[in-house]
Enzyme design. Structure first.
Site, PDB file in Angstrom:
ATOM      1  N   LYS A  77      26.651 -33.159   8.363  1.00  0.00           N
ATOM      2  CA  LYS A  77      27.130 -34.118   7.360  1.00  0.00           C
ATOM      3  C   LYS A  77      27.551 -35.408   8.082  1.00  0.00           C
ATOM      4  O   LYS A  77      28.183 -35.350   9.136  1.00  0.00           O
ATOM      5  CB  LYS A  77      28.327 -33.518   6.606  1.00  0.00           C
ATOM      6  CG  LYS A  77      28.822 -34.357   5.432  1.00  0.00           C
ATOM      7  CD  LYS A  77      30.000 -33.655   4.728  1.00  0.00           C
ATOM      8  CE  LYS A  77      30.486 -34.413   3.510  1.00  0.00           C
ATOM      9  NZ  LYS A  77      31.622 -33.736   2.852  1.00  0.00           N
ATOM     10  N   SER A 152      31.132 -33.463  -2.061  1.00  0.00           N
ATOM     11  CA  SER A 152      30.497 -34.554  -1.365  1.00  0.00           C
ATOM     12  C   SER A 152      29.407 -34.151  -0.379  1.00  0.00           C
ATOM     13  O   SER A 152      28.572 -34.981  -0.025  1.00  0.00           O
ATOM     14  CB  SER A 152      31.562 -35.362  -0.613  1.00  0.00           C
ATOM     15  OG  SER A 152      32.148 -34.568   0.404  1.00  0.00           O
ATOM     16  N   SER A 176      34.196 -29.779  -1.457  1.00  0.00           N
ATOM     17  CA  SER A 176      33.005 -30.534  -1.050  1.00  0.00           C
ATOM     18  C   SER A 176      31.931 -29.735  -0.324  1.00  0.00           C
ATOM     19  O   SER A 176      30.832 -30.243  -0.105  1.00  0.00           O
ATOM     20  CB  SER A 176      33.406 -31.734  -0.186  1.00  0.00           C
ATOM     21  OG  SER A 176      33.803 -32.808  -1.016  1.00  0.00           O
TER      22      SER A 176
END
Lengths: 483, 479
Positions: A77, A152, A176
């Site tokens: 990420k 996210s 997330s």
């Protein structure tokens, strides 16, 4: 066999046996990325030549066979630092910035034989539930390009779901990892707060952030945790103590485990289809030999409100360093220092980030601190107590991961409160710092995945993964987003 | 004009002499090339996290214990949020609601005045901004960012600028005794902000205060306070109100200027630092640090007075530095005459250190050697003026007094036969002066003694020479 469709455990076994090489896997992954990236927009940075080159030299040396991850690629990420790589956090404010160092978790992955792959898309600074807050545009849900992948860590979840990754790393501040895993039909695991070092994870809300894996199976998550966890001298909040082999008890089954269902908390509401899927699973779990008990979590319904005070307060301070002075974006019009700050941050941050900085600044302001921040901390301790009490009666709490399957892109982006509520079931777990894992539990009528999460006792990821693995077997989810 | 009482409180920042910074491993060395002692942590790069330097915690605990504070078993780091380019994270990690040490005190003015210490807490220093003449850019040197500081906040117990300077001096003495800060105000290792207000004599309510920042010397502390007290008194005298401003002292111009008004005051939005755990101080750490605290200046002073019989003034001067006090004590132990040693140390030794701008560790005369020199004087081996010459020689060469005296032939002439001859020749050489003396000008005796000293190149025993001269002059009176 398309190796990119395989899970980590299987590939590691095959690589150890000499049946496949890191280069074979990397080549298949690269092919999938090349085929699907344009539609899905998973990556913010993907250097296929470097990935292939690294895989080739590992393959040539043969050393990979002695490492736990056997030269398998891990996607990261893009709020986790990789040395000499750009890191954007999905924001324009970091334009041009490259990290001079590896996050501890990246160091650990490398040490254990992983190849660090591309950087995946996310909501700006991990603030969001759909990747629509990324300054570089949203990622598409592999199950339906009209739908959000969740967020996210939407890029990380979509990459694994679309077989553009074997595994990936996400970060989970209020859901997330688990919510996008649920939306994309993959496994997402948030370890106990402090299990994985946060050093090198760009902070959103320091007391809630935790790095975890997104994988194709519970077993793969266990393998990832084995190499990710551990106390870190660079992170004062990382937890001491031995890291067990999380894969050791995986197949001990459902028998002897107790699952707690917080009926009072479930009353906050969810889609009927989600409720059906969840209730059926509870019945199944019970039928297959586990104990299921009702537990009460009277304060969990205040978690979202509490979270948006604490997380934003911390964020307002954590994001203060992005000011145009040292790195990243700086406004052209920079002759006066305070005007420079204002313009740089106005140009560099997106709407949601600005909204949260404003809210966070407000709740910490003189005269408001007690009413908001302190009050929220009190609520937080009540949520912690709710879980502690629940865990006296069960080994793990069971909840839907999200109140709905994936929503459409654009559906909630204009209504922040509606968006925030998509994390209603995941946020309490962050407030309590507990380990939680979401697994896919079926498809909706529209062929969108459902997810259920299990929440374990602090530091007892082993039992949690054992339960999740048993339920995973029971559900036997084999659907794929592509025909 | 009504008479006012002055209320002063000090906030003193002391840089701790740890090898590494407060929250990372970077060096704290002073004076390196800009931005060479930095890392992701102190630069506040994305993803970096702080880790507490235990040595700094110990130093702060030491200061707390030395000033009678309660050391909190659990204290909390907090973020102080403000935007400024010398602060890379745009927040400073400090302590706010729960400081490490609180409720202490120290004494000034020979133990007469007690000044309360509200708190001693840990925090990190900021960087330095450099503005070059004729350059429209500013430059930032981040070497100092993250250097550990303790902030020592006093109660509003100080009543005069002089007292403020004494308090500051006492703090400096203590941090140097504890070896936790070098106390160098020029290099900014010790810095001071003052809060000052006036109130009508007899009133028990505080007036509106102002804060004066940037005081880099004891003199600046005194001068800035005097300036500010005068300004406030003038305003109040005119019936005007004091604005709660923050002022900046300009030591070149000798005046302060408004930096910001109350309306412009920052809201620092303190909240507990979520990247750090609550700071747990085990009892064992407090006990260990306590044993590491040396005898402090007040206790030493008392002992010098009561055990060594020194006048209080001497004891105060000598104990203002742990090293000087140690030097004095070692010398006094060798010689067995504390007052004689005190005179030498306070006079010649301190003068020599000041002239050569060195500290006692670089001083060449060892306590044993100084004791031997003083012993030479006391036994009549050399006279005092000679001894001072020998002292200067020793300070330059490090040689023994005995060797210098021997080599240069400086031994005092006490032998009456040898002195007699000199006395006779002096009286013969200065008949006019002798005549005037005999006519009643007693003062000329000094001149004649001087001539004897000159003749003997300073070696004559001054008292003996005087006695012999008087005797010989009386004889001439009779003849």
């Amino acid at each position: 066999m398309r190796l990119n469709e395989c899970g980590l455990a299987k590939l590691v076994t095959m690589a150890k046996a000499g049946e496949i090489s890191p280069l074979d896997v990397a080549s298949h992954v690269v092919a999938a990325v090349e085929a699907r990236e344009r539609d899905l927009r998973v990556f913010l940075d993907f250097d296929k030549d470097e990935l292939l080159q690294t895989a080739r030299s590992l393959t040539d040396s043969g050393d990979y066979r002695r490492t736990p991850l056997c030269g398998m690629p891990v996607m990261i990420k893009d709020n986790i630092c990789v040395k000499d790589k750009p890191i954007s956090c999905g924001s324009r404010i970091l334009t041009g910035y490259k990290s001079p160092y590896d996050a501890t978790v990246v160091v650990n992955l490398r040490k254990n034989g992983a190849i660090i792959g591309g950087k995946t898309n996310l909501d700006e600074f991990a603030m969001g539930s759909s990747t629509e807050n990324s300054a570089f545009g949203p990622t598409r849900n592999p199950w339906s390009s009209e739908h959000a992948p969740g967020g996210s860590s939407g890029g990380s979840a979509a990459a694994v779901a679309a077989d553009m990754a074997i595994v990936s790393l996400g970060s989970d501040t209020g859901g997330s990892i688990r919510q996008p895993a649920s939306f994309c039909g993959v496994v997402g695991m948030k370890p106990t707060y402090g299990r994985v070092s946060r050093y090198g994870l760009v902070a959103f809300a320091s007391s809630l952030d935790q790095i975890g894996p997104v994988t194709k199976s519970v077993e793969d998550s266990a393998l990832m945790l084995n190499v990710m966890c551990g106390e870190d001298a660079n992170d004062a909040t990382s937890l001491p103590g031995a890291v067990p082999d999380f894969a050791a008890n995986l197949d001990n089954g459902l028998k002897g485990l107790t699952f707690g269902v917080p009926r009072d908390f479930l009353e906050v509401g969810m889609d009927e289809s989600v409720k059906d899927n969840f209730d059926k699973l509870v019945t199944n779990v019970q039928r297959e030999g586990a104990r299921v008990v009702d537990v009460s979590m009277p304060h969990a319904k205040y978690a979202v409100a509490c979270y948006y005070i604490i997380a934003n307060a911390e964020a307002s301070s954590n994001l203060a360093r992005f000011d145009g002075v040292k790195y990243g974006h700086r406004t052209q019009n920079d002759d006066d220092i305070y005007a420079m700050y204002v313009r740089t941050r106005d140009e560099g941050f997106g709407d949601e980030v600005k909204r949260r900085i404003l809210l966070g600044t407000y709740v910490l302001s003189a005269g408001y601190y007690d009413a908001y921040y302190l009050q929220a901390q009190k609520v937080r301790s009540l949520v912690v107590a709710d879980f502690a009490k629940a865990h006296e009666r069960c080994d793990m709490v069971m909840l839907p991961t999200a109140p709905s399957p994936a929503f459409k892109l654009g559906e909630k982006i204009e209504d922040p409160l509606l968006m925030y509520l998509s994390d209603v079931f995941t946020i309490p777990i962050n407030l309590a710092g507990l380990p939680g894992v979401s697994i896919p539990t079926g498809l909706s009528a529209d062929r969108l995945p459902f997810g259920v999460q299990f929440i374990g006792r602090p530091l007892d990821e082993s039992t949690l993964l054992q339960g999740a693995r048993a339920v995973e077997k029971l559900v036997d989810f084999r659907e794929k987003p592509f025909a | 004009m009504p008479s006012f009482e002055t209320i002063i409180g000090l906030e003193v920042h002391a840089q701790l002499q740890t090898k590494s910074k407060m929250f990372c491993g970077c060096s704290t060395r002073f004076g390196s090339a800009p931005n060479t002692q930095v890392c992701p942590v102190c630069l506040g790069l994305p993803g970096a996290l702080p880790v507490v330097n235990v040595k700094a915690v110990e130093a702060a605990v030491k200061m707390g214990l030395a000033t009678g504070c309660t050391v909190a078993r659990r204290s909390v780091f907090a973020r102080k949020n403000y935007f400024y380019p010398d602060c890379p994270k745009n927040y400073q990690i400090s302590q706010y609601e729960h400081p490490l040490c609180s409720n202490g005190f120290l004494h000034v003015e020979g133990g007469e005045k007690r000044i309360g210490i509200t708190r001693v807490h840990l925090e990190e220093d900021a960087g330095k901004l450099i503005h070059l003449e004729g350059d429209d850019h500013s430059y930032a040197d981040m070497n100092r960012v993250g250097v550990p500081l303790i902030e020592i906040v006093s109660e509003p117990d100080i009543r005069s600028p002089r007292q403020a300077a004494s308090y500051m001096q006492k703090l400096r003495t203590i941090v140097r005794y504890l070896e936790i800060c070098d106390g160098n105000m020029e290099e900014g290792s010790l810095r001071c902000d003052v809060n000052v207000s006036l109130r009508k004599k007899g009133s028990d309510k505080f007036g509106t205060k102002t804060e004066v920042k940037n005081l880099n010397s004891f003199k600046a502390v005194e001068q800035a306070l005097e300036f500010e007290i005068e300004r406030q008194a003038r305003l109040l005298g005119e019936g005007r109100k004091i604005q709660q401003d923050t002022l900046l002292w300009d030591s070149v111009k000798g005046e302060s200027q408004i930096m910001r008004s109350k309306e412009e005051a920052h809201d620092y939005r303190y909240f507990p630092e979520p990247d750090l755990l609550v700071l747990d101080i085990p009892e064992s750490l407090i006990q260990r640090v306590d044993t590491e605290i040396p005898e402090l200046p007040d206790a030493k002073l008392d002992r010098f007075v009561s055990d060594l019989g020194l006048p209080k003034y001497d004891a105060e001067v000598l104990t203002s530095s742990r090293e000087i006090a140690g030097y004095f004590e070692a010398t006094a132990k060798e010689l067995g005459d504390a007052k004689a040693v005190s005179n030498w140390v306070m006079g010649e030794v301190l003068r020599e250190l000041k002239d050569k701008k060195i500290d006692i560790s670089q001083f060449k005369i060892l306590p044993r050697q100084l004791a031997a020199l003083i012993a030479e004087v006391q036994s009549g081996g050399i006279n005092m003026p000679t001894a001072k010459d020998v002292f200067r020689d020793m300070a330059g060469t490090g040689n023994e007094a005995k060797d210098i005296i021997e080599k240069k032939g400086l031994k005092q002439i006490s032998d009456e036969g040898a002195l007699d001859a000199v006395v006779v020749s002096v009286l013969d050489n200065y008949p006019q002066e002798v005549a005037k003396y005999l006519a009643g000008k007693d003062k000329l005796l000094k001149f004649l003694v001087g001539q004897v000293m000159k003749e003997t190149r300073g070696k004559a025993h001054p008292q003996k020479a005087t006695d012999l001269l008087k005797e010989a002059l009386e004889k001439r009176r009779g003849s």
